[in-house]
Design a protein around this motif. Structure first.
Motif, PDB file in Angstrom:
ATOM      1  N   PHE A 270     -27.661  21.813   0.554  1.00 29.44           N
ATOM      2  CA  PHE A 270     -27.007  22.287   1.857  1.00 29.44           C
ATOM      3  C   PHE A 270     -27.982  23.199   2.469  1.00 29.44           C
ATOM      4  O   PHE A 270     -28.193  24.589   2.228  1.00 29.44           O
ATOM      5  CB  PHE A 270     -25.730  23.132   1.485  1.00 29.44           C
ATOM      6  N   THR A 271     -28.726  22.668   3.383  1.00 29.74           N
ATOM      7  CA  THR A 271     -29.838  23.437   4.168  1.00 29.74           C
ATOM      8  C   THR A 271     -29.273  24.707   4.829  1.00 29.74           C
ATOM      9  O   THR A 271     -28.098  24.493   5.675  1.00 29.74           O
ATOM     10  CB  THR A 271     -30.766  22.506   5.111  1.00 29.74           C
ATOM     11  N   GLY A 272     -29.761  25.760   4.519  1.00 30.54           N
ATOM     12  CA  GLY A 272     -29.448  27.032   5.676  1.00 30.54           C
ATOM     13  C   GLY A 272     -28.214  27.562   5.039  1.00 30.54           C
ATOM     14  O   GLY A 272     -27.295  28.126   5.892  1.00 30.54           O
ATOM     15  N   ILE A 273     -27.607  27.246   3.846  1.00 35.57           N
ATOM     16  CA  ILE A 273     -26.293  27.630   3.479  1.00 35.57           C
ATOM     17  C   ILE A 273     -26.047  29.334   3.746  1.00 35.57           C
ATOM     18  O   ILE A 273     -24.827  29.700   3.747  1.00 35.57           O
ATOM     19  CB  ILE A 273     -26.067  27.132   1.996  1.00 35.57           C
ATOM     20  N   LYS A 274     -27.079  30.098   3.283  1.00 38.93           N
ATOM     21  CA  LYS A 274     -26.979  31.485   3.347  1.00 38.93           C
ATOM     22  C   LYS A 274     -26.459  31.925   4.658  1.00 38.93           C
ATOM     23  O   LYS A 274     -26.084  33.000   4.775  1.00 38.93           O
ATOM     24  CB  LYS A 274     -27.905  32.225   2.718  1.00 38.93           C
ATOM     25  N   GLN A 275     -26.796  31.398   5.634  1.00 36.44           N
ATOM     26  CA  GLN A 275     -26.203  31.731   7.036  1.00 36.44           C
ATOM     27  C   GLN A 275     -24.734  31.685   7.462  1.00 36.44           C
ATOM     28  O   GLN A 275     -24.234  32.430   8.204  1.00 36.44           O
ATOM     29  CB  GLN A 275     -27.123  31.318   8.267  1.00 36.44           C
ATOM     30  N   TYR A 276     -23.991  30.869   6.566  1.00 34.61           N
ATOM     31  CA  TYR A 276     -22.680  30.485   6.711  1.00 34.61           C
ATOM     32  C   TYR A 276     -21.946  31.414   5.957  1.00 34.61           C
ATOM     33  O   TYR A 276     -22.400  31.785   4.858  1.00 34.61           O
ATOM     34  CB  TYR A 276     -22.463  29.118   6.241  1.00 34.61           C
ATOM     35  N   HIS A 277     -20.666  31.766   6.580  1.00 31.72           N
ATOM     36  CA  HIS A 277     -19.650  32.625   5.664  1.00 31.72           C
ATOM     37  C   HIS A 277     -18.479  32.109   5.382  1.00 31.72           C
ATOM     38  O   HIS A 277     -17.554  32.557   4.670  1.00 31.72           O
ATOM     39  CB  HIS A 277     -19.363  33.953   6.625  1.00 31.72           C
ATOM     40  N   HIS A 278     -18.145  30.950   6.103  1.00 36.91           N
ATOM     41  CA  HIS A 278     -16.697  30.019   5.975  1.00 36.91           C
ATOM     42  C   HIS A 278     -17.001  28.703   5.403  1.00 36.91           C
ATOM     43  O   HIS A 278     -17.817  28.004   6.411  1.00 36.91           O
ATOM     44  CB  HIS A 278     -15.625  30.309   7.159  1.00 36.91           C
TER      45      HIS A 278
ATOM     46  N   ILE B  86     -20.354  29.681  10.553  1.00 34.77           N
ATOM     47  CA  ILE B  86     -21.104  31.071  10.395  1.00 34.77           C
ATOM     48  C   ILE B  86     -20.313  32.102  10.459  1.00 34.77           C
ATOM     49  O   ILE B  86     -20.212  32.992   9.601  1.00 34.77           O
ATOM     50  CB  ILE B  86     -22.451  31.288  11.662  1.00 34.77           C
ATOM     51  N   PHE B  87     -19.451  32.186  11.703  1.00 35.39           N
ATOM     52  CA  PHE B  87     -18.487  33.257  11.629  1.00 35.39           C
ATOM     53  C   PHE B  87     -16.881  32.406  11.991  1.00 35.39           C
ATOM     54  O   PHE B  87     -16.846  31.257  12.099  1.00 35.39           O
ATOM     55  CB  PHE B  87     -18.563  34.120  12.956  1.00 35.39           C
ATOM     56  N   SER B  88     -15.860  33.314  11.747  1.00 29.43           N
ATOM     57  CA  SER B  88     -14.455  32.736  11.744  1.00 29.43           C
ATOM     58  C   SER B  88     -14.475  32.045  13.280  1.00 29.43           C
ATOM     59  O   SER B  88     -13.486  30.994  13.295  1.00 29.43           O
ATOM     60  CB  SER B  88     -13.431  33.836  11.728  1.00 29.43           C
ATOM     61  N   ASP B  89     -14.852  32.338  14.014  1.00 24.46           N
ATOM     62  CA  ASP B  89     -14.792  31.706  15.729  1.00 24.46           C
ATOM     63  C   ASP B  89     -15.893  31.091  16.154  1.00 24.46           C
ATOM     64  O   ASP B  89     -16.012  30.809  17.155  1.00 24.46           O
ATOM     65  CB  ASP B  89     -14.479  33.022  16.808  1.00 24.46           C
ATOM     66  N   SER B  90     -16.952  30.624  15.292  1.00 24.99           N
ATOM     67  CA  SER B  90     -18.056  29.765  15.387  1.00 24.99           C
ATOM     68  C   SER B  90     -17.435  28.512  15.256  1.00 24.99           C
ATOM     69  O   SER B  90     -16.783  27.986  14.710  1.00 24.99           O
ATOM     70  CB  SER B  90     -19.127  30.148  14.523  1.00 24.99           C
ATOM     71  N   PRO B  91     -18.456  27.489  15.951  1.00 27.35           N
ATOM     72  CA  PRO B  91     -18.060  26.195  15.935  1.00 27.35           C
ATOM     73  C   PRO B  91     -18.210  25.503  14.511  1.00 27.35           C
ATOM     74  O   PRO B  91     -19.070  26.072  13.636  1.00 27.35           O
ATOM     75  CB  PRO B  91     -19.010  25.645  16.849  1.00 27.35           C
TER      76      PRO B  91
END
Length: 200
Positions: free
Chosen positions: A80-88, A101-106
């Protein structure tokens, strides 16, 4: 079936168990610790909420085995490339992961499975601790042993079984056989200009 997993934003990850680490640190700073068992004792005495669980000891005994999950899962899943930038994250039974990335992100969808289900339930290959190399063993024996309580010296810094390897010296290419190595010239301290306002 769906599993949802959310992480706190960096800098906002304080929660109740953190105080347990603070209590351990406070007692650790006032306690002489020689070996792993001493650290476990500090944890146990620091608070009734803290419990120590050693994964092994200095003699190589493994209490909590480790397995090569990275190699094992790499056979079935993509990275999963770039997994650390995601939170959900939302995980689905077909191997799809929906991340934000955030709760209201696409939402971003990833297909992680390399092979069709089901995945074998076999455990990965077990990882065996390699132990300290010869150089590190002799370092502990020569440099650290004297600072350890006498009763624990043969546990923390015992005499190595293998002879000490010779330390590498300067290569013959750098030093000619018919001349001795010369020390670097001494540094010459430059004189200052003195205080301003003096006689010219």
């Amino acid at each position: 079936m769906k599993i949802t997993l959310s992480f706190l934003i960096t800098g906002h990850t304080k929660f109740s168990p953190d105080c347990g680490f603070g209590l351990v640190k406070r007692l650790f700073m006032r306690t002489k610790v020689n070996k792993l068992a001493d650290i476990a004792e500090v944890v146990e005495k620091s608070s009734v909420m803290n419990m120590a669980q050693l994964c092994g000891d200095e003699r190589g005994t493994v209490t909590v085995p480790s397995f090569d999950w990275t190699a094992h899962l790499g056979s079935f899943f993509k990275k999963f490339t770039g997994i650390k930038q995601y939170h959900h994250f939302s995980f689905f039974a077909d191997g799809t992961v929906v991340a934000k990335i955030f709760s209201d992100s696409p939402e971003t969808s990833y297909k992680l499975l390399k092979v069709p289900l089901p995945i074998p339930n076999d455990l990965p290959e077990r990882i065996h601790p390699p132990g300290l190399d010869n150089k590190r063993q002799w370092y502990l024996y020569n440099e650290i042993r004297e600072f350890v309580d006498e009763a624990d010296r043969d546990i923390v810094a015992p005499l190595p079984h293998q002879p000490q390897l010779p330390q590498p010296g300067p290569s013959t290419a750098e030093i000619s056989a018919d001349e001795d190595p010369q020390p670097p010239p001494p540094k010459v301290r430059k004189k200052g200009r003195g205080k301003r306002g003096g006689n010219q």
